[in-house]
Design an enzyme around this catalytic site. Structure first.
Site, PDB file in Angstrom:
ATOM      1  N   ALA A  41       0.777  -1.233   0.152  1.00 61.44           N
ATOM      2  CA  ALA A  41       0.003  -0.332  -0.298  1.00 61.44           C
ATOM      3  C   ALA A  41       1.047   1.250   0.181  1.00 61.44           C
ATOM      4  O   ALA A  41       0.462   2.296   0.839  1.00 61.44           O
ATOM      5  CB  ALA A  41      -1.086   0.190   1.137  1.00 61.44           C
ATOM      6  N   GLY A  48       1.130   1.140  -5.507  1.00 58.00           N
ATOM      7  CA  GLY A  48      -0.385   0.132  -5.639  1.00 58.00           C
ATOM      8  C   GLY A  48      -1.395   0.664  -4.275  1.00 58.00           C
ATOM      9  O   GLY A  48      -2.173   0.462  -4.102  1.00 58.00           O
ATOM     10  N   ASN A  54       8.924  -1.853 -12.626  1.00 54.54           N
ATOM     11  CA  ASN A  54       9.786  -1.288 -13.873  1.00 54.54           C
ATOM     12  C   ASN A  54      11.162  -2.545 -14.982  1.00 54.54           C
ATOM     13  O   ASN A  54      11.079  -2.949 -13.552  1.00 54.54           O
ATOM     14  CB  ASN A  54      10.601   0.045 -13.458  1.00 54.54           C
ATOM     15  CG  ASN A  54       9.934   0.797 -13.246  1.00 54.54           C
ATOM     16  OD1 ASN A  54       8.881   0.910 -14.181  1.00 54.54           O
ATOM     17  ND2 ASN A  54      10.118   1.868 -12.332  1.00 54.54           N
ATOM     18  N   LYS A  64       8.746   1.273 -21.693  1.00 55.77           N
ATOM     19  CA  LYS A  64       8.982   2.593 -21.002  1.00 55.77           C
ATOM     20  C   LYS A  64      10.446   2.260 -19.950  1.00 55.77           C
ATOM     21  O   LYS A  64      10.783   3.282 -19.138  1.00 55.77           O
ATOM     22  CB  LYS A  64       7.730   2.208 -19.604  1.00 55.77           C
ATOM     23  CG  LYS A  64       7.795   2.723 -18.441  1.00 55.77           C
ATOM     24  CD  LYS A  64       6.724   2.723 -16.885  1.00 55.77           C
ATOM     25  CE  LYS A  64       7.265   3.514 -15.838  1.00 55.77           C
ATOM     26  NZ  LYS A  64       6.315   2.475 -14.275  1.00 55.77           N
TER      27      LYS A  64
END
Length: 309
Positions: A8, A12, A104, A187
């Site tokens: 969190a 997220g 990533n 990306k």
């Protein structure tokens, strides 16, 4: 659809929080310390796009997962925490569960495929600048809040459509990509260049350009783009636009989150973003600027480890 959000933090927490705000069936899998903080303070998003607060967010810790599978697991940990994260949510993976990683780079896909099977692992990425403060609140720093996902295997196509419905109209931009691996490579190049140059110079892009560094930024970009092309994913129009808007723009305030990690003395994803890309260079001499940027980060890691001991 039962959704488990692993962590969190800035990513997220933001996307999971917006899903929670939209009334979706979301549970956050968090560590005990994070659970205590969110239980005491509630769950908060502070954003230019609108704040949100939930006084009693749905939380669970790994020891309380009972083996009941979730339909979708959204994974947004740092790459160096991936092994621990996989162990924590493994009991929540059933025969029909799909995992949507927002990390990533690309190496995490190999780890997830090996542990859970490629049929369970989607491709995904996000475009957002976010973090947390000392109270545990999610801080969204600008108006960018895009989540992109797509199927990597043919058998995922039908389920991906259901996921698009679950993630749609939830307070952020969601896009179901038909070429997710290409987009993940693009990306990766963007993140490697942005992190590499801002960490190497310890400055934002605008400061680097002001100092006359446009040629160095462009050189690093060309090295990373060439590695992507050699792997079968030549950069497309999106990456060209990002280059001009964020990497070569003299007014760009871009400063990689990895640089913020360095400035606070934290761990960095050197191996997972720059090192893994460098490993894919066709020849050792093809990427001198990327090599220098990676060496800079490894020297930081070595000093951090030495001073900690």
């Amino acid at each position: 659809m039962r959704i488990l959000v692993v962590g969190a933090g800035g990513i997220g927490g933001y996307f999971g929080g917006r899903l929670l705000q939209a009334g979706r069936d979301v549970t956050f899998l968090v560590r005990p310390g994070r659970a205590k903080l969110l239980t005491e303070n509630g769950f908060t998003i502070r954003s230019p796009l609108g704040d949100y607060h939930h006084p009693t967010p749905p939380l669970i810790t790994a020891d309380r997962l009972d083996g009941a599978p979730y339909d979708l697991i959204i994974l947004s940990c740092k790459a160096y925490d991936l092994a621990d994260a996989m162990a924590s949510f493994a009991p929540a993976v059933g025969e029909e569960t799909l995992i949507l990683p927002l990390l990533n780079g690309m190496t995490h896909l190999e780890s997830l495929d090996d542990r859970f099977g490629a049929a369970h692992v989607l491709g995904g990425l996000c475009l957002i600048s976010s973090g947390t403060d000392e109270t545990g609140a999610i801080l969204h720093f600008n108006r960018m809040n895009t989540l992109v996902f797509g199927a990597r295997a043919g058998g995922q196509a039908a389920e991906a459509g259901l996921i698009a419905e679950a993630l749609g109209d939830a307070g952020f931009i969601m896009r179901h990509s038909q070429a997710i691996v290409q987009e993940m490579w693009e990306k990766w190049v963007f993140i490697a260049v942005g992190a590499g140059i801002t960490c190497l110079m310890r400055a934002a892009v605008c400061d680097i350009i002001e100092a006359g560094g446009a040629g160095v930024v462009n050189g690093l970009f060309e090295e990373c783009a060439a590695i992507s092309a050699a792997a079968g994913f030549p950069p497309g129009e999106w990456l060209a636009k990002q280059k001009e808007s964020f990497l070569l723009n003299p007014e760009s305030p871009l400063m990689a989150s990895m640089l913020r990690d360095i400035e606070r003395g934290g761990a960095v994803e050197a191996d997972h973003i720059l090192g893994a890309l460098l490993d894919r260079a066709p020849c050792d001499d093809d990427a001198p600027l990327l090599t220098l940027a990676f060496m800079h980060l490894k020297a930081y890691e070595a000093r951090r480890a030495r001073e900690a001991s």
